[in-house]
Enzyme design. Structure first.
Site, short mmCIF file in Angstrom:
data_model
loop_
_atom_site.label_atom_id
_atom_site.label_comp_id
_atom_site.label_asym_id
_atom_site.label_seq_id
_atom_site.Cartn_x
_atom_site.Cartn_y
_atom_site.Cartn_z
N THR A 29 1.16 -1.39 -0.15
CA THR A 29 -0.43 -0.20 0.23
C THR A 29 1.21 1.06 0.06
O THR A 29 1.85 1.21 0.53
CB THR A 29 -1.16 0.00 1.04
N CYS A 32 -2.90 7.75 7.85
CA CYS A 32 -3.45 6.60 7.58
C CYS A 32 -2.38 5.55 8.25
O CYS A 32 -1.37 5.93 8.29
CB CYS A 32 -4.03 6.19 6.10
N HIS A 84 -5.61 -0.60 5.05
CA HIS A 84 -5.05 0.44 4.69
C HIS A 84 -6.31 1.47 5.59
O HIS A 84 -7.36 1.34 4.83
CB HIS A 84 -5.00 1.25 3.28
#
Lengths: 164, 205
Positions: free
Chosen positions: A25, A31, A48
């Site tokens: 990711t 995040c 994620h």
């Protein structure tokens, strides 16, 4: 899935990989990139996570991959359906940065640390040990989990690549 | 998913005009600052998945220079002025008069100059928007980051995050002469701000 296959996990998304495939990711800021790994099956999972809790959701159809409190149970269920055993799983995570420092007071701006906290709480709830983390700071990260060996690598602009 | 229940096309047109007015003023300010012509493309207004927003500036992992500010007041939102490294270098060269940022390191002076440019541009964008709508809008102190586009832009998506997986982006590209994109102006109003903007402009909600 064969060795070297790259499986991209988007923002507010989750997926699992086995047989040497790599989960990736990109551009984690506030995040959190959370990974679970079953070393016996060589099975990995990655989420994620964008926001700490689904209590704040106002969307009709909640995207469960987006919130820490819903993404982790879902990832766990997906891995169990492939034969993973909760007691064998180990967790690693990265992200939760505070990219912009100036508005430290506001809740939205503290979203990185809150995501990290919520993720840890969920892991604790399922008694999954967090064996390594690279969280906080004020920089973006791209992460990869290799399902062959559970190695979690983190790339940032400032610090290059490191493995945990 | 649709953000607007009715007259969606018309509302998108109105938002395009909002971008046009704001960015037009900002382009003029940039042109004055650099003492050379700066053009802008017609703004695009799109309701797109989070992932695609970073694609506009080279992808989630592309290293960009971003000046971020929060818009406070009647119609809050997030604003980004985003430059790729080459154009940032050219702007600094034009402004400071010396060869700046040969490698990826930026000096305090360069960062502060870029931040100030962002401040001036965002200020002119917002003040023209405030004049046009009669709404009170003020920028917070700008904050600068040199990092992955995805990591930076995700900050502007948090308000949309609780509502779905798409955000409404008003994107204006700056062009320097006939060269390619110099920079992007992103305005991402909070979901609650649209009704206020439309009401202020006399658009039936």
């Amino acid at each position: 899935m064969t060795e070297g296959t790259l499986i991209k996990v988007g923002m507010a998304d989750l997926n699992i990989a086995e047989g040497g495939a790599v989960l990736k990711t990109t551009g984690l800021g506030s995040c959190v990139g959370l990974t679970l790994y079953d070393p016996q099956l060589r099975l990995g999972g990655m989420a994620h996570i964008m926001l700490p809790t689904s209590e704040i959701a106002r969307e009709g159809q909640v995207n469960i991959a987006k919130y820490a409190d819903t993404a982790i149970p879902e990832l766990l269920a997906r891995m169990k359906s492939k034969g993973a055993v909760t007691g064998r799983l180990v967790a690693k995570m990265a992200g939760g940065a505070q990219m912009f420092a100036f508005m430290g007071g506001s809740d939205t701006m503290r979203i990185g640390p809150r995501n990290v906290e919520a993720t840890k709480q969920a892991l604790e709830y399922f008694k999954i040990p967090l064996v390594a983390e690279d969280t906080g700071g004020s920089y973006g990260r791209t992460v990869e989990l290799n399902s062959q060996n559970g190695v979690f690598s983190i790339r940032s602009v400032q610090f290059g690549v490191k493995e945990i | 998913m649709n953000l607007f229940k009715n007259d969606a096309d018309f509302k998108m047109d109105v938002l395009r005009e909002v971008g046009n007015i704001g960015a037009g003023n900002a382009a003029t300010a940039l042109s004055t600052l650099l003492n050379k012509p700066v053009d802008m493309a017609v703004p695009t207004v799109s309701f797109i998945p989070f992932e695609e927003i970073a694609e506009r500036v080279g992808g989630s992992e592309a290293v960009v220079i971003a000046i971020f500010l929060r818009v406070d007041g009647d119609a809050p939102g997030n604003m980004f002025f985003i430059l790729n490294r080459e154009p940032a270098r050219r702007i600094l060269q034009g402004l400071l008069g010396f060869n700046a940022a040969e490698n990826d390191e930026y000096s305090e002076l360069e960062l502060s100059a870029l931040s100030e440019i962002g401040n001036i541009l965002a200020g002119s964008y917002l003040s023209s928007l405030a004049d046009f709508t009669g709404l009170h809008m003020s920028p917070t102190v700008p904050s600068l980051a040199v990092d992955m586009a995805g990591a930076i832009l995700s900050y502007g998506l948090l308000q949309f995050g609780t509502m779905g997986d798409d955000a409404l982006l008003i994107d204006t590209t700056f062009l320097e002469g006939h060269q390619e994109a110099e920079g992007h102006f992103f305005l991402i109003p909070d979901p609650e701000s649209f009704d206020k903007l439309f009401r202020a402009l006399g658009v039936p909600i």
